[in-house]
Motif scaffolding. Structure first.
Motif, PDB file in Angstrom:
ATOM      1  N   GLU A   1       0.771  -1.173   0.094  1.00  0.00           N
ATOM      2  CA  GLU A   1       0.042  -0.044  -0.126  1.00  0.00           C
ATOM      3  C   GLU A   1       0.854   1.219   0.161  1.00  0.00           C
ATOM      4  O   GLU A   1       1.805   1.320   0.700  1.00  0.00           O
ATOM      5  CB  GLU A   1      -0.851  -0.026   1.256  1.00  0.00           C
ATOM      6  N   ALA A   2       0.605   2.139  -0.952  1.00  0.00           N
ATOM      7  CA  ALA A   2       1.228   3.473  -0.924  1.00  0.00           C
ATOM      8  C   ALA A   2       1.142   4.405   0.328  1.00  0.00           C
ATOM      9  O   ALA A   2       2.118   5.183   0.502  1.00  0.00           O
ATOM     10  CB  ALA A   2       0.985   4.163  -2.386  1.00  0.00           C
ATOM     11  N   ASN A   3      -0.003   4.301   1.003  1.00  0.00           N
ATOM     12  CA  ASN A   3      -0.129   5.266   1.892  1.00  0.00           C
ATOM     13  C   ASN A   3       0.432   4.365   3.152  1.00  0.00           C
ATOM     14  O   ASN A   3       1.050   3.332   3.249  1.00  0.00           O
ATOM     15  CB  ASN A   3      -1.806   5.333   2.257  1.00  0.00           C
ATOM     16  N   SER A   4       0.111   5.203   4.343  1.00  0.00           N
ATOM     17  CA  SER A   4       0.819   5.006   5.766  1.00  0.00           C
ATOM     18  C   SER A   4      -0.140   3.941   6.280  1.00  0.00           C
ATOM     19  O   SER A   4       0.295   3.485   7.504  1.00  0.00           O
ATOM     20  CB  SER A   4       1.098   6.130   6.557  1.00  0.00           C
ATOM     21  N   TYR A   5      -1.196   3.532   5.825  1.00  0.00           N
ATOM     22  CA  TYR A   5      -2.238   2.850   6.462  1.00  0.00           C
ATOM     23  C   TYR A   5      -3.159   2.051   5.626  1.00  0.00           C
ATOM     24  O   TYR A   5      -3.286   2.411   4.541  1.00  0.00           O
ATOM     25  CB  TYR A   5      -2.972   3.559   7.541  1.00  0.00           C
ATOM     26  N   LEU A   6      -3.761   1.096   6.021  1.00  0.00           N
ATOM     27  CA  LEU A   6      -4.791   0.349   5.271  1.00  0.00           C
ATOM     28  C   LEU A   6      -6.331   0.915   5.627  1.00  0.00           C
ATOM     29  O   LEU A   6      -6.349   1.390   6.483  1.00  0.00           O
ATOM     30  CB  LEU A   6      -4.727  -1.230   5.729  1.00  0.00           C
ATOM     31  N   GLY A   7      -7.191   0.685   4.556  1.00  0.00           N
ATOM     32  CA  GLY A   7      -8.503   1.132   4.629  1.00  0.00           C
ATOM     33  C   GLY A   7      -8.686   2.518   4.390  1.00  0.00           C
ATOM     34  O   GLY A   7      -9.521   3.177   4.855  1.00  0.00           O
ATOM     35  N   VAL A   8      -7.782   3.187   3.543  1.00  0.00           N
ATOM     36  CA  VAL A   8      -7.826   4.597   3.031  1.00  0.00           C
ATOM     37  C   VAL A   8      -9.113   4.939   2.615  1.00  0.00           C
ATOM     38  O   VAL A   8      -9.569   5.947   2.876  1.00  0.00           O
ATOM     39  CB  VAL A   8      -6.661   4.911   2.234  1.00  0.00           C
ATOM     40  N   ASP A   9      -9.832   4.153   1.907  1.00  0.00           N
ATOM     41  CA  ASP A   9     -11.058   4.583   1.263  1.00  0.00           C
ATOM     42  C   ASP A   9     -12.228   4.679   2.459  1.00  0.00           C
ATOM     43  O   ASP A   9     -13.097   5.408   1.996  1.00  0.00           O
ATOM     44  CB  ASP A   9     -11.701   3.405   0.359  1.00  0.00           C
ATOM     45  N   LEU A  10     -12.383   4.019   3.486  1.00  0.00           N
ATOM     46  CA  LEU A  10     -13.159   4.090   4.553  1.00  0.00           C
ATOM     47  C   LEU A  10     -12.457   5.224   5.661  1.00  0.00           C
ATOM     48  O   LEU A  10     -13.127   6.215   6.064  1.00  0.00           O
ATOM     49  CB  LEU A  10     -13.275   2.940   5.175  1.00  0.00           C
ATOM     50  N   ALA A  11     -11.378   4.982   6.006  1.00  0.00           N
ATOM     51  CA  ALA A  11     -10.703   5.665   7.114  1.00  0.00           C
ATOM     52  C   ALA A  11     -10.425   6.954   6.508  1.00  0.00           C
ATOM     53  O   ALA A  11     -10.793   8.292   7.405  1.00  0.00           O
ATOM     54  CB  ALA A  11      -9.347   5.213   7.458  1.00  0.00           C
ATOM     55  N   GLY A  12     -10.114   7.471   5.385  1.00  0.00           N
ATOM     56  CA  GLY A  12      -9.933   8.778   5.002  1.00  0.00           C
ATOM     57  C   GLY A  12     -10.999   9.568   4.480  1.00  0.00           C
ATOM     58  O   GLY A  12     -11.125  10.744   4.820  1.00  0.00           O
ATOM     59  N   LYS A  13     -12.188   8.815   4.427  1.00  0.00           N
ATOM     60  CA  LYS A  13     -13.593   9.629   4.266  1.00  0.00           C
ATOM     61  C   LYS A  13     -14.626   9.389   5.082  1.00  0.00           C
ATOM     62  O   LYS A  13     -15.482  10.105   5.152  1.00  0.00           O
ATOM     63  CB  LYS A  13     -14.009   9.123   2.939  1.00  0.00           C
TER      64      LYS A  13
END
Length: 144
Positions: free
Chosen positions: A53-65
């Motif tokens: 994953e390119a980001n620092s965490y998983l679940g960016v689609d839910l956690a980010g929004k």
């Protein structure tokens, strides 16, 4: 200037000599809830899986929004639950009241899906090349 072919040859040598070089059946690129679900499904079917994953965490689609769809909250027992549905249900208590939903909770739920299946994952990792054998078949992936 070094040619692309020479660069890949150098990377191949580095990868083949690296102590941490591993062999996987499936490499999932992307740690969204769907990427985590794909990795979990592949592992459940017996594949050796790596998730990057390119980001620092998983679940960016839910956690980010913090965006849940109503369909994720349905309790249709005739169909297997998607990971998004499982995550959504984990954030709603049995009487239907929403629990406190935080990005950290979503990240933990995604991490737990992989950890429970012993799936290694790498964050801040970018796929930057594909290695092919002499016949042109994919033989590996280069990540940085």
């Amino acid at each position: 200037m070094i040619s692309m072919q020479r660069t890949l040859a150098i990377l191949t040598i580095l990868l083949s000599s690296a102590a941490s070089a591993e062999t996987y059946d499936v490499v999932v690129v992307g740690g969204s809830t769907m990427g985590v679900a794909a990795a979990a499904e592949a592992a459940d079917r017996g594949a050796k899986v790596l998730l990057v994953e390119a980001n620092s965490y998983l679940g960016v689609d839910l956690a980010g929004k913090l965006c849940l769809k109503a369909k994720d909250l349905r309790r249709d027992r005739s169909r297997p639950c998607s990971l998004a549905s499982q995550l959504a249900r984990a954030m709603v208590d049995p009487v239907g009241d929403l629990k406190v939903v935080t990005p950290l909770r979503i990240k933990q739920l995604c991490d737990r899906q992989l950890l429970d299946r012993h799936i290694p994952f790498r964050t801040w990792t970018y796929p930057c090349g594909i290695l092919k054998d002499k016949d042109g078949n994919v033989a590996g992936i280069v990540v940085a």
